[in-house]
Design a protein around this motif. Structure first.
Motif, PDB file in Angstrom:
ATOM      1  N   GLY A 154      -3.922  -0.177  -7.116  1.00 27.04           N
ATOM      2  CA  GLY A 154      -3.636  -1.382  -6.359  1.00 27.04           C
ATOM      3  C   GLY A 154      -3.300  -2.549  -7.263  1.00 27.04           C
ATOM      4  N   SER A 155      -2.853  -3.620  -6.650  1.00 26.09           N
ATOM      5  CA  SER A 155      -2.453  -4.813  -7.382  1.00 26.09           C
ATOM      6  C   SER A 155      -3.678  -5.573  -7.862  1.00 26.09           C
ATOM      7  N   VAL A 156      -3.430  -6.690  -8.543  1.00 25.59           N
ATOM      8  CA  VAL A 156      -4.544  -7.487  -9.052  1.00 25.59           C
ATOM      9  C   VAL A 156      -5.297  -8.198  -7.939  1.00 25.59           C
ATOM     10  N   ARG A 177       0.815  -1.215   0.000  1.00 27.52           N
ATOM     11  CA  ARG A 177       0.000   0.000   0.000  1.00 27.52           C
ATOM     12  C   ARG A 177       0.853   1.270   0.000  1.00 27.52           C
ATOM     13  N   PHE A 178       1.999   1.205   0.635  1.00 20.52           N
ATOM     14  CA  PHE A 178       2.888   2.364   0.695  1.00 20.52           C
ATOM     15  C   PHE A 178       3.487   2.641  -0.686  1.00 20.52           C
ATOM     16  N   GLY A 179       3.862   1.563  -1.372  1.00 16.99           N
ATOM     17  CA  GLY A 179       4.396   1.708  -2.722  1.00 16.99           C
ATOM     18  C   GLY A 179       3.357   2.197  -3.707  1.00 16.99           C
ATOM     19  N   GLY A 233      -0.675   4.282   7.189  1.00 14.13           N
ATOM     20  CA  GLY A 233      -1.225   3.343   6.224  1.00 14.13           C
ATOM     21  C   GLY A 233      -1.946   2.187   6.873  1.00 14.13           C
ATOM     22  N   MET A 234      -2.073   2.221   8.200  1.00 14.02           N
ATOM     23  CA  MET A 234      -2.626   1.084   8.915  1.00 14.02           C
ATOM     24  C   MET A 234      -4.078   1.269   9.327  1.00 14.02           C
ATOM     25  N   LYS A 274     -10.863  -2.430   0.736  1.00  8.46           N
ATOM     26  CA  LYS A 274      -9.751  -1.957   1.559  1.00  8.46           C
ATOM     27  C   LYS A 274      -9.614  -0.458   1.318  1.00  8.46           C
ATOM     28  N   PHE A 275      -9.042   0.242   2.287  1.00  7.08           N
ATOM     29  CA  PHE A 275      -9.002   1.700   2.167  1.00  7.08           C
ATOM     30  C   PHE A 275      -7.742   2.294   1.552  1.00  7.08           C
TER      31      PHE A 275
END
Length: 728
Positions: free
Chosen positions: A710-712, A417-419, A442-443, A662-663
């Motif tokens: 975000g990722s897949v 998430r940071f990346g 980020g948490m 997810k946020f």
């Protein structure tokens, strides 16, 4: 298969059968006796046939061999995304991994006659083979950190010696070979890619990646083993031009590689040196994201050369391995158990693929979003580059307008998430553009939700942190966006419970010229009120009369409000199920007369609006959406903020897609879409809700670009494909 499981490997030339892997040892029995013994232990016999070919053999496996005594490793998740690579990056990686050794293969030469001895290859000889394997994995977007182990290398040497007697995955035991030597050699040959006639390991591995012989093109099994996401360890052996490369390793954790599909040649830039005219294309889908019909018929692949519009369409009718070819194969080569393979007729390529050529690939028919029967297609563009020479130039189509470019889309997918937040920042802000950055944890979401308006007025990215030490990549991004600034602001959202005091100290120690300001309220609602006051203070007389009110106990509505708050430079305030004096006083201080409420009446009751209007002179409220369905509310909110008369300045010229599950990714999306003045829609991770698809369809003529956040695993490949298909 676990180390204690019993299984049966036999082939047409087998004299013995491996019946079990127990801590690395194997037991042998005569075929008929052992078949009965295994059948008595298991209702299902797993039989694997050895496939003999000239030069290469692939282990044709219905199940994975155990990793033996090699421990399972833990690793950070790798996101497979090859679309954004540059030619310079590919060349740099090649220069790191290209083979360089030209000396003798052996430290100790193997003995290939009795008394047999495995010998030992030189480390440099072995490493060249490993480098080629890892470069192939790099090209496919997979982790390129596979390592050799001493035990696997020694096993592989036994196997290579055995192959000098009979080139087969299941060679017979030579009469003059000890049972112990044979057992170890057989365990290697039956669990490895094997080759013959090569003088070095790297040529063998490159041949496995090509997998272009008529005997292998129907399954490209060598390639699929090398590109198995789970591979982490291997071993290589060499004896008199016979080679083994252990293929069964599946030690990498199943959640360590995040991918929608594995393609060869891959999406994005791909070196033409690894794509001769004989090399078949292949696509392997992630079974966690796709379902498919397990028949050869019904699937279609198309390949379109961008330069001239030449198009090939492949389906089950294309069976000639010497001409145009297609196959859908569902054997157990690696962990995914599927491959869609296609290859044009060589004569149609006018020599071969060339650097500067681009090809659009589509796989469709009989492919569905996982867990559904919703048809999807996989689409991408491969652009052939070169590993050396002048920078590759990609020309315009020779028939202008004949081949429309792929719909402009971008995926912001960091390693975490940071990346992802960093990638969003890079997309929205040029180097040296910013006089401020906004920092949030980020948490958890509450403090970060109020940051979009502040980011908008300060023209700043929202970057995420955790723990007590500023990450190097976050530090680098702060320095990039503030480059050349003698001084700049770092706004921290939340108390020390959210962003620790040690983190604040780490930020101050890591940066130069920064001035840190923290917004730390007694709770999330108070923090949002402090941020709102700053939004007004930074704008001074130009501050408008708008504010956005969202629930403080959920993040969805705050994410939906992000782009509008950024563009309109409007504060986001949080509320519970009652309106307290602090909120009323803040609205009075802001001079708010236009309060947009976003959220269900369960989260923000109508009584809250009534209370606020009675307690704040001149205040009016508008409900952007109160629909209970998250995705219907997302669509309605996007429509509200993009309606010009509502005064928030968003349009449908583009759209961002983020998960509602997810946020973190949605926080960065708010800044990018807000900076562009475009809309944000929230989706399910693995399927596209009908209300979202309807909104995209309604505005498809206006939408000129789309961004996925975000990722897949956050926004799956099938969802991306569905969105792109809607916008065609």
């Amino acid at each position: 298969m676990t180390p204690s499981s019993a299984c049966l490997y036999s082939g047409p030339h087998a004299r013995s059968i491996i019946v079990g892997f127990n801590g690395g040892s194997v037991a042998f029995r005569p075929r008929l006796e052992q078949r009965s013994a295994v059948a008595s232990q298991s209702p299902v016999l797993a039989r694997v046939l050895a496939l003999s070919v000239a030069g290469l053999l692939v282990a044709s496996l219905g199940l994975l061999a155990p990793s033996g005594w090699i421990p399972s490793a833990r690793a950070a998740t790798t996101v497979v995304d090859t679309s954004m690579r540059t030619e310079a990056e590919i060349r740099a990686r090649w220069n790191e991994l290209k083979p360089t050794y030209t000396g003798t293969p052996y430290v100790v030469a193997p003995r290939v006659v009795a008394p047999y001895a495995p010998g030992e290859t030189t480390a440099a000889f072995r490493n060249d083979g490993l480098k080629m394997l890892n470069f192939g994995r790099y090209l496919a977007g997979l982790p390129s950190d596979v390592t050799l182990t001493a035990t696997r290398n020694l096993d592989a040497q036994y196997g290579a010696v055995l192959l000098t007697k009979e080139f087969s995955h299941t060679p017979a035991r030579p009469a003059d070979m000890s049972l112990e030597f044979y057992q170890r050699g057989y365990a290697s040959t039956s669990s490895s890619n094997i080759g013959s006639g090569y003088s070095d390991l790297e040529s063998f591995v490159k041949g496995c990646l090509a997998d272009d012989s008529t005997s292998n093109v129907d399954r490209v099994g060598h390639r699929r083993w090398i590109l198995n996401p789970g591979m982490l360890y291997t071993g290589v052996g060499y004896a008199n031009s016979r080679l083994t490369n252990y293929a069964f390793d599946n030690s990498r954790p199943s959640d360590a590689v995040d991918y929608a599909y594995i393609a060869w040649p891959s999406a994005g830039l791909f070196p033409v040196e690894f794509a001769s005219q004989s090399v078949p294309w292949s696509i392997t889908l992630n079974p966690k994201m796709y379902d498919w019909d397990t028949t050869r018929a019904g699937h279609t692949a198309t390949l379109r050369r961008v330069s001239d519009g030449k198009t090939w369409t492949f389906d089950a009718a294309d069976t000639s391995t010497a001409g145009e070819y297609f196959n859908a194969e569902f054997g157990g080569y690696g962990s995914a158990r599927n491959a869609f393979i296609f290859r044009p007729k060589a004569a149609d390529l006018v020599g071969s693929y060339k650097a500067g050529e681009q090809y659009d690939v589509t796989l469709s028919g009989g492919i569905y979003a996982e867990g559904t029967r919703t048809p999807v297609a996989v689409t991408y563009r491969t652009s052939f580059c070169a590993l050396s020479g002048a920078t590759t130039v990609f020309g315009a189509p020779t028939i202008p307008g004949d081949i429309p470019p792929p719909f402009p889309s971008t995926r912001f997918s960091g390693t975490d998430r940071f990346g992802t937040a960093i990638l969003a920042s890079k997309a929205a802000f040029a180097t040296g553009e910013c006089d401020a950055v906004v920092i949030a944890t980020g948490m958890n979401y509450p403090d970060a939700l109020s940051g979009a308006g502040l980011a908008g007025v300060a023209n700043a990215p929202i970057l995420l942190v955790s723990g007590d030490v500023l990450r190097a990549d976050v530090k680098a991004e702060i320095k990039r966006v503030t480059q050349g600034k003698a001084s700049y602001k770092v706004y921290i959202l939340g108390s020390a419970a959210a962003v620790t005091a040690k983190m604040e100290t780490s930020i101050k120690n890591a940066l130069t010229g920064e001035s840190v300001e923290r917004f730390s309220g007694t709770n999330r609602y108070h923090t949002a009120q402090l941020v709102a006051a700053k939004v007004k203070a930074l704008q001074g007389a130009s501050f408008g009369n708008k504010a956005i009110l969202v629930p403080g106990l959920d993040y969805v509505d705050g994410l939906l409000a992000g782009p509008a708050a950024f563009t309109a430079k409007a504060p986001i305030l949080l509320v519970g199920t009652t309106a307290d004096a602090g909120l009323k006083n803040t609205l009075k201080s802001l001079g708010t007369t236009d309060l947009v409420v976003l959220g269900t009446t369960a989260r923000i009751p109508v009584a809250v609006e009534t209370s606020l209007k009675s307690g704040v002179p001149g205040l009016t409220t508008r409900r952007a959406s109160n629909l209970t369905d998250t995705y219907a509310r997302s669509a309605a909110a996007a429509e509200f903020f993009a309606t010009a008369s509502n005064g928030f300045g968003l349009t449908w010229a583009g759209v961002g897609i983020a998960t509602a599950e997810k946020f973190p990714d949605g926080l960065g999306a708010g800044c990018v879409e807000g900076k562009l003045g475009t809309s944000l829609l929230l989706t399910k991770s693995t399927s596209l809700p009908s209300t979202i698809s309807a909104r995209i369809t309604a505005h498809k003529d206006a939408i000129k670009s789309v961004r996925f956040y975000g990722s897949v695993s956050a926004v799956s490949g099938p969802v991306e494909t569905l969105v792109r298909n809607l916008l065609k």
